[in-house]
Design a protein around this motif. Structure first.
Motif, PDB file in Angstrom:
ATOM      1  N   SER A  80       0.791  -1.232   0.000  1.00 29.01           N
ATOM      2  CA  SER A  80       0.000   0.000   0.000  1.00 29.01           C
ATOM      3  C   SER A  80       0.827   1.289   0.000  1.00 29.01           C
ATOM      4  CB  SER A  80      -0.924   0.017   1.227  1.00 29.01           C
ATOM      5  OG  SER A  80      -0.163  -0.025   2.419  1.00 29.01           O
ATOM      6  N   HIS A  81       2.136   1.181   0.134  1.00 26.45           N
ATOM      7  CA  HIS A  81       2.999   2.351   0.234  1.00 26.45           C
ATOM      8  C   HIS A  81       4.224   2.189  -0.667  1.00 26.45           C
ATOM      9  CE1 HIS A  81       0.550   2.912   3.766  1.00 26.45           C
ATOM     10  NE2 HIS A  81       1.112   4.084   3.997  1.00 26.45           N
ATOM     11  N   GLN A  82       4.932   3.293  -0.862  1.00 25.93           N
ATOM     12  CA  GLN A  82       6.203   3.258  -1.584  1.00 25.93           C
ATOM     13  C   GLN A  82       7.317   3.022  -0.580  1.00 25.93           C
ATOM     14  OE1 GLN A  82       6.446   7.158  -3.301  1.00 25.93           O
ATOM     15  NE2 GLN A  82       4.782   6.817  -4.727  1.00 25.93           N
ATOM     16  N   SER A  83       8.243   2.146  -0.920  1.00 23.41           N
ATOM     17  CA  SER A  83       9.397   1.933  -0.056  1.00 23.41           C
ATOM     18  C   SER A  83      10.230   3.216  -0.028  1.00 23.41           C
ATOM     19  CB  SER A  83      10.236   0.781  -0.592  1.00 23.41           C
ATOM     20  OG  SER A  83      11.316   0.524   0.258  1.00 23.41           O
ATOM     21  N   ASN A  84      10.736   3.571   1.128  1.00 24.19           N
ATOM     22  CA  ASN A  84      11.599   4.739   1.249  1.00 24.19           C
ATOM     23  C   ASN A  84      13.027   4.271   0.966  1.00 24.19           C
ATOM     24  OD1 ASN A  84      13.214   6.874   1.986  1.00 24.19           O
ATOM     25  ND2 ASN A  84      12.055   7.370   3.820  1.00 24.19           N
ATOM     26  N   VAL A  85      13.498   4.566  -0.221  1.00 23.88           N
ATOM     27  CA  VAL A  85      14.804   4.082  -0.647  1.00 23.88           C
ATOM     28  C   VAL A  85      15.956   4.764   0.099  1.00 23.88           C
ATOM     29  CG1 VAL A  85      13.992   3.352  -2.916  1.00 23.88           C
ATOM     30  CG2 VAL A  85      14.852   5.675  -2.604  1.00 23.88           C
ATOM     31  N   ARG A  86      15.664   5.857   0.819  1.00 23.15           N
ATOM     32  CA  ARG A  86      16.705   6.527   1.608  1.00 23.15           C
ATOM     33  C   ARG A  86      17.026   5.773   2.881  1.00 23.15           C
ATOM     34  NH1 ARG A  86      13.324  11.767   1.280  1.00 23.15           N
ATOM     35  NH2 ARG A  86      12.579  10.785   3.157  1.00 23.15           N
ATOM     36  N   SER A  87      16.147   4.871   3.306  1.00 19.95           N
ATOM     37  CA  SER A  87      16.349   4.112   4.539  1.00 19.95           C
ATOM     38  C   SER A  87      16.591   2.653   4.211  1.00 19.95           C
ATOM     39  CB  SER A  87      15.106   4.199   5.431  1.00 19.95           C
ATOM     40  OG  SER A  87      15.085   5.382   6.147  1.00 19.95           O
ATOM     41  N   ALA A  88      17.664   2.118   4.748  1.00 18.73           N
ATOM     42  CA  ALA A  88      17.973   0.711   4.528  1.00 18.73           C
ATOM     43  C   ALA A  88      16.974  -0.155   5.291  1.00 18.73           C
ATOM     44  CB  ALA A  88      19.393   0.402   4.980  1.00 18.73           C
ATOM     45  N   ARG A  89      16.420  -1.129   4.618  1.00 20.54           N
ATOM     46  CA  ARG A  89      15.519  -2.075   5.273  1.00 20.54           C
ATOM     47  C   ARG A  89      16.378  -3.071   6.039  1.00 20.54           C
ATOM     48  NH1 ARG A  89      10.251  -4.602   2.404  1.00 20.54           N
ATOM     49  NH2 ARG A  89       9.812  -2.392   2.326  1.00 20.54           N
TER      50      ARG A  89
END
Length: 165
Positions: A80-89
């Motif tokens: 439902s959301h866009q992954s925040n590519v600035r934060s490492a999962r």
């Protein structure tokens, strides 16, 4: 969405940012709470949640879940959301962006009690100490007009100092 080459700026109208952030937070919670695990704690964190704290004009939402609920919450937010590519999962942590709001909305999914579960503690420390808010505001003003990556590094160090990490 800002990236690391963006210059860090502060909002000129803190009251309006806080108002927009509160409206966006309530809207986000209404839209998503029922799809998240029942025991999820959904919290308004970040500068707009702290009286007197300067802000760049965004909203941070922390979704704090039990370890056993993390996979279900992650699956829902992934869909439902866009992954925040600035934060490492990482294990027990994932960051997302929620489009469609009056201001930038970041959602941090974290396992409650994990070492990465610091968003609420940092917010609460600021709310409890006006001197700490003044120091944080001074840091933010010092990085105004500088690279976002530089500000984020300084902010991370400040948070570590505040939380004793």
């Amino acid at each position: 969405m800002s990236d690391d080459s963006t210059l860090f700026q502060l909002s000129p109208d803190l009251d309006e940012c806080r108002r927009q952030a509160q409206v966006a937070f309530e809207k986000w919670r209404r839209q998503h709470a029922r799809a998240l695990p029942a025991e999820a704690l959904i919290e308004h964190v970040g500068a707009t949640a702290v009286p007197g704290c300067e802000t760049k004009g965004d909203l941070d939402v922390a979704v704090r879940v039990a370890s056993a609920d993390f996979p279900a919450a992650l699956a829902y937010l992934d869909s439902s959301h866009q992954s925040n590519v600035r934060s490492a999962r990482r294990e027990g942590f994932a960051a997302f962006m929620a489009p469609g709001y009056a201001l930038e909305v970041g959602v941090q999914l974290v396992v409650r009690g994990d070492k990465q579960d610091q968003f609420s503690a940092f917010r609460d420390a600021l709310i409890a100490d006006k001197v700490l808010v003044a120091r944080y505001n001074a840091l933010k003003r010092a990085y105004r007009g500088r690279a976002m990556a530089q500000y984020r590094d300084a902010k991370a160090e400040f948070i570590k100092t505040v939380l004793g990490a």
